[in-house]
Design an enzyme around this catalytic site. Structure first.
Site, PDB file in Angstrom:
ATOM      1  N   THR A  70    -113.752 -63.996  46.046  1.00 38.53           N
ATOM      2  CA  THR A  70    -114.913 -65.290  45.795  1.00 38.53           C
ATOM      3  C   THR A  70    -115.320 -65.511  46.675  1.00 38.53           C
ATOM      4  O   THR A  70    -116.910 -65.690  46.728  1.00 38.53           O
ATOM      5  CB  THR A  70    -113.839 -66.342  45.753  1.00 38.53           C
ATOM      6  N   ASN A 146    -113.238 -60.533  32.911  1.00 36.49           N
ATOM      7  CA  ASN A 146    -111.896 -60.943  33.354  1.00 36.49           C
ATOM      8  C   ASN A 146    -110.886 -61.751  32.351  1.00 36.49           C
ATOM      9  O   ASN A 146    -109.687 -62.026  32.115  1.00 36.49           O
ATOM     10  CB  ASN A 146    -111.785 -61.897  35.003  1.00 36.49           C
ATOM     11  N   GLN A 176    -112.449 -56.771  37.992  1.00 38.46           N
ATOM     12  CA  GLN A 176    -111.920 -55.955  36.899  1.00 38.46           C
ATOM     13  C   GLN A 176    -112.218 -54.882  36.904  1.00 38.46           C
ATOM     14  O   GLN A 176    -111.977 -55.081  35.937  1.00 38.46           O
ATOM     15  CB  GLN A 176    -112.181 -57.171  36.151  1.00 38.46           C
ATOM     16  N   SER A 196    -112.072 -56.879  44.974  1.00 42.06           N
ATOM     17  CA  SER A 196    -110.663 -57.423  45.727  1.00 42.06           C
ATOM     18  C   SER A 196    -109.862 -57.028  45.680  1.00 42.06           C
ATOM     19  O   SER A 196    -109.286 -56.333  44.652  1.00 42.06           O
ATOM     20  CB  SER A 196    -110.750 -59.153  44.555  1.00 42.06           C
ATOM     21  N   ALA A 197    -108.991 -56.975  46.703  1.00 39.03           N
ATOM     22  CA  ALA A 197    -108.216 -56.074  46.731  1.00 39.03           C
ATOM     23  C   ALA A 197    -106.518 -56.536  45.708  1.00 39.03           C
ATOM     24  O   ALA A 197    -106.162 -55.531  45.646  1.00 39.03           O
ATOM     25  CB  ALA A 197    -107.299 -56.054  48.042  1.00 39.03           C
ATOM     26  N   HIS A 198    -106.520 -58.072  45.687  1.00 39.75           N
ATOM     27  CA  HIS A 198    -105.319 -57.702  45.067  1.00 39.75           C
ATOM     28  C   HIS A 198    -105.270 -57.858  43.425  1.00 39.75           C
ATOM     29  O   HIS A 198    -104.024 -57.900  42.692  1.00 39.75           O
ATOM     30  CB  HIS A 198    -104.264 -59.177  45.349  1.00 39.75           C
ATOM     31  N   THR A 234    -111.957 -61.940  62.688  1.00 43.11           N
ATOM     32  CA  THR A 234    -110.857 -60.681  62.972  1.00 43.11           C
ATOM     33  C   THR A 234    -110.440 -60.753  61.588  1.00 43.11           C
ATOM     34  O   THR A 234    -110.381 -61.309  60.724  1.00 43.11           O
ATOM     35  CB  THR A 234    -110.272 -61.646  63.490  1.00 43.11           C
ATOM     36  N   CYS A 318    -109.320 -73.543  32.149  1.00 44.38           N
ATOM     37  CA  CYS A 318    -108.644 -74.695  31.248  1.00 44.38           C
ATOM     38  C   CYS A 318    -107.431 -75.919  32.641  1.00 44.38           C
ATOM     39  O   CYS A 318    -107.732 -75.516  33.314  1.00 44.38           O
ATOM     40  CB  CYS A 318    -107.382 -73.793  30.397  1.00 44.38           C
TER      41      CYS A 318
HETATM   42  N1  PLP Z   1    -114.207 -62.189  39.908  1.00 43.34           N
HETATM   43  C1  PLP Z   1    -113.467 -62.171  39.114  1.00 43.34           C
HETATM   44  C2  PLP Z   1    -114.097 -61.395  37.707  1.00 43.34           C
HETATM   45  C3  PLP Z   1    -111.400 -62.280  38.812  1.00 43.34           C
HETATM   46  O1  PLP Z   1    -111.205 -62.280  38.020  1.00 43.34           O
HETATM   47  C4  PLP Z   1    -111.037 -62.755  39.830  1.00 43.34           C
HETATM   48  C5  PLP Z   1    -110.065 -62.692  40.145  1.00 43.34           C
HETATM   49  O2  PLP Z   1    -109.733 -63.677  39.094  1.00 43.34           O
HETATM   50  C6  PLP Z   1    -112.556 -62.679  41.192  1.00 43.34           C
HETATM   51  C7  PLP Z   1    -113.412 -62.858  41.267  1.00 43.34           C
HETATM   52  C8  PLP Z   1    -112.022 -63.897  42.503  1.00 43.34           C
HETATM   53  O3  PLP Z   1    -111.245 -62.899  43.269  1.00 43.34           O
HETATM   54  P1  PLP Z   1    -110.437 -63.715  44.802  1.00 43.34           P
HETATM   55  O4  PLP Z   1    -109.046 -63.581  43.826  1.00 43.34           O
HETATM   56  O5  PLP Z   1    -110.074 -62.167  45.431  1.00 43.34           O
HETATM   57  O6  PLP Z   1    -111.038 -64.273  44.909  1.00 43.34           O
END
Ligand code: PLP
Length: 375
Positions: A70, A146, A176, A196-198, A234, A318
Site C-alpha cells: 500500500t 487480486n 499478486q 508485498s511480503a505477506h 529504520t 464490500c
Molecule cells: N495490491 C494488491 C493487488 C493486493 O492484493 C494487496 C493486498 O491485498 C495490496 C496491493 C496491498 O498490499 P499490503 O497489504 O502489503 O499493503
C-alpha cells in the site's frame, strides 16, 4: 480448517519466522549504526535486496523496502508523477491502494482516466489506447488481479503506452503476480513495480518498490535518510530478510504448484452449473478462483462455509450494507451475480484434496442457501 484465502495473506514461512526471532533477539542492531555488528546487519539487508532483485529481474540498487505494498503504491502515485500537467491513466481492475491513490489525485484536480476491461477481465491494448494520448504522464496497470487472478501482459501494455507518450511513467502493482508468474521488470520496461511480503510467506507490514535505474524518484517518507535517502525510517530487518527468504522458497514451490493445475481442476467442478459463474477467462495466475452465485449473498455463503471449516474470501470493495464489487462490475458481471461472489485463493502448499473438499462444501452450502431462499 481448510484455508483458501491466500490472496488476503499467507501463513508465514518457517524461514521468515526464524528471521524475526534472529533479528529481534540476536542481530538486533540498527543497520545505520557504525559498529561491526550493525554493518553486518546492513549487509544482510543488501543481500535481501539482491535476492528480491533476482526474483524480479532487477538490480539490487533498484529495490527499495517499504512498510507494505500500500505504501509502495501510494509512493508511486505521490512521487512518480513527474509531469504534473499530464493525465493519469489507471485500469478499472486496480486494488484499492491504487484506485484510492488515483482518486486522491483526481480530487486535487488531476485528469484521471480509467481503462475499461474486456469481458474476460483483462486490459487489452486497444482499451489502453482508447484512453491515453500524447499528454499521458502516468499509467498504472495491475499485473495480476487480486479479485480474479487475471494476468495482464504488462510488457506489451507498457510498450504500447510509451509508443504514444514516450515520457510517461509506467507503474505496475505486482503484489499478486510476484513469485507466482514469470516477472522480469527489465524486460517488461516498467518504471515502478510494487510487491508485498505477506502474500508469499513473509510477514505483514513489509513491502518493496522497484524503481528503474536512472529514475529520479523523490522520497515519500522524510527523515533519517535510510536506504540512500530514498526511503527514511529504520528498516524492518527481520521482516525484510525474511521476505527475501520466503519469496525465494515460494518461487521454488510455485513451479510444482503450476504443474498441478489446481485452479482449472477446481473450476471444472463449478463450470456449467446453472446460476454459477466463473469470473475471468484467459491468462490467469492459477492462484485465484473467483465464483459468483446468482441471487446469493457472498458473505452469507462464506459464513456458512466457514461453519463447515473452510475459510474463503469475498474479494474487495464490500461493506456490510452494500455489497458491490468495482472490478467484477467493470468486467460486466451483473449485480445479482457480483453480490454473490466469493474468492478462493491458493498457496503452493494447498493440496488437491483440500481444494476438492472445499469445492464440495461450497456447492452443498450454495444449494442449501438457494433452497432456503427459493423454497
Ligand atoms: N495490491 C494488491 C493487488 C493486493 O492484493 C494487496 C493486498 O491485498 C495490496 C496491493 C496491498 O498490499 P499490503 O497489504 O502489503 O499493503
Amino acid at each position: 480448517m481448510i484455508y483458501l484465502d491466500n490472496a488476503a495473506t499467507t501463513k508465514a514461512s518457517r524461514a521468515a519466522v526464524n528471521c524475526m526471532i534472529d533479528y529481534g533477539e540476536t542481530a538486533y542492531f540498527n543497520p545505520s549504526a557504525g559498529y561491526a555488528q550493525a554493518l553486518a546487519v546492513k549487509k544482510e539487508l543488501q543481500n535481501a535486496a539482491a535476492i528480491l532483485a533476482g526474483l524480479l529481474g532487477a538490480n539490487r540498487e533498484e529495490i527499495i523496502f517499504t512498510s507494505c505494498a500500500t505504501e509502495s503504491n501510494n509512493w508511486a502515485f505521490e512521487c512518480g508523477l513527474k509531469n504534473k500537467k499530464g493525465n493519469v491513466v489507471v485500469s478499472a481492475m486496480e486494488h484499492a491502494s491504487v484506485y484510492e491513490s488515483a482518486m486522491r489525485l483526481k480530487s486535487r484536480g488531476a485528469d484521471v482516466r480509467f481503462i475499461p476491461l474486456d469481458k474476460s477481465g483483462h486490459v487489452t491494448e486497444d482499451a489502453l489506447l482508447s484512453v491515453i494520448d500524447g499528454n499521458t504522464a502516468f499509467v498504472s496497470i495491475i499485473h495480476c488481479s487480486n479479485e480474479t487472478g487475471c494476468v495482464n501482459d504488462i510488457g506489451s501494455l507498457c510498450a504500447a503506452a510509451k509508443a504514444v507518450s514516450p515520457k510517461l511513467v509506467f507503474h505496475a502493482d505486482g503484489v499478486q503476480a510476484f513469485c507466482k508468474i514469470p516477472t522480469d521488470v527489465h524486460a517488461s520496461g516498467v518504471d515502478l513495480y510494487s510487491v508485498s511480503a505477506h502474500k508469499v510467506g513473509g510477514y505483514k507490514g513489509v513491502g518493496a518498490l522497484y524503481v528503474k535505474k536512472g529514475f529520479n524518484m523523490q522520497p515519500y517518507m522524510a527523515g533519517g535518510g535510510q536506504q540512500d535517502g530514498r526511503r527514511s525510517g529504520t528498516e524492518n530487518v527481520g521482516g525484510i530478510v525474511g521476505f527475501a527468504a520466503a519469496a525465494a522458497e515460494y518461487k521454488e514451490k510455485a513451479r510444482a504448484f503450476a504443474v498441478l493445475g489446481l485452479r482449472e481442476r477446481l473450476a471444472s467442478k463449478f463450470a456449467g452449473l446453472s446460476g454459477v459463474k466463473i469470473n475471468g477467462d484467459g491468462a490467469n495466475s492459477g492462484y485465484i478462483l473467483s465464483l459468483s452465485f446468482d441471487g446469493l449473498r457472498g458473505e452469507v455463503l462464506a459464513n456458512m462455509v466457514e461453519q463447515r471449516g473452510v475459510l474463503i474470501g469475498l474479494g474487495s470493495a464490500c461493506s456490510t450494507h452494500v455489497r458491490s464489487n468495482r472490478v467484477l462490475s467493470a468486467m460486466g458481471v451483473a449485480d445479482a451475480y457480483a453480490a454473490g461472489s466469493v474468492r478462493l485463493s491458493f498457496s503452493p502448499d494447498t493440496t488437491e484434496e483440500e481444494a476438492l473438499d472445499a469445492a464440495d462444501i461450497i456447492l452443498s452450502a450454495a444449494k442449501e442457501l438457494k433452497e432456503k431462499i427459493h423454497g
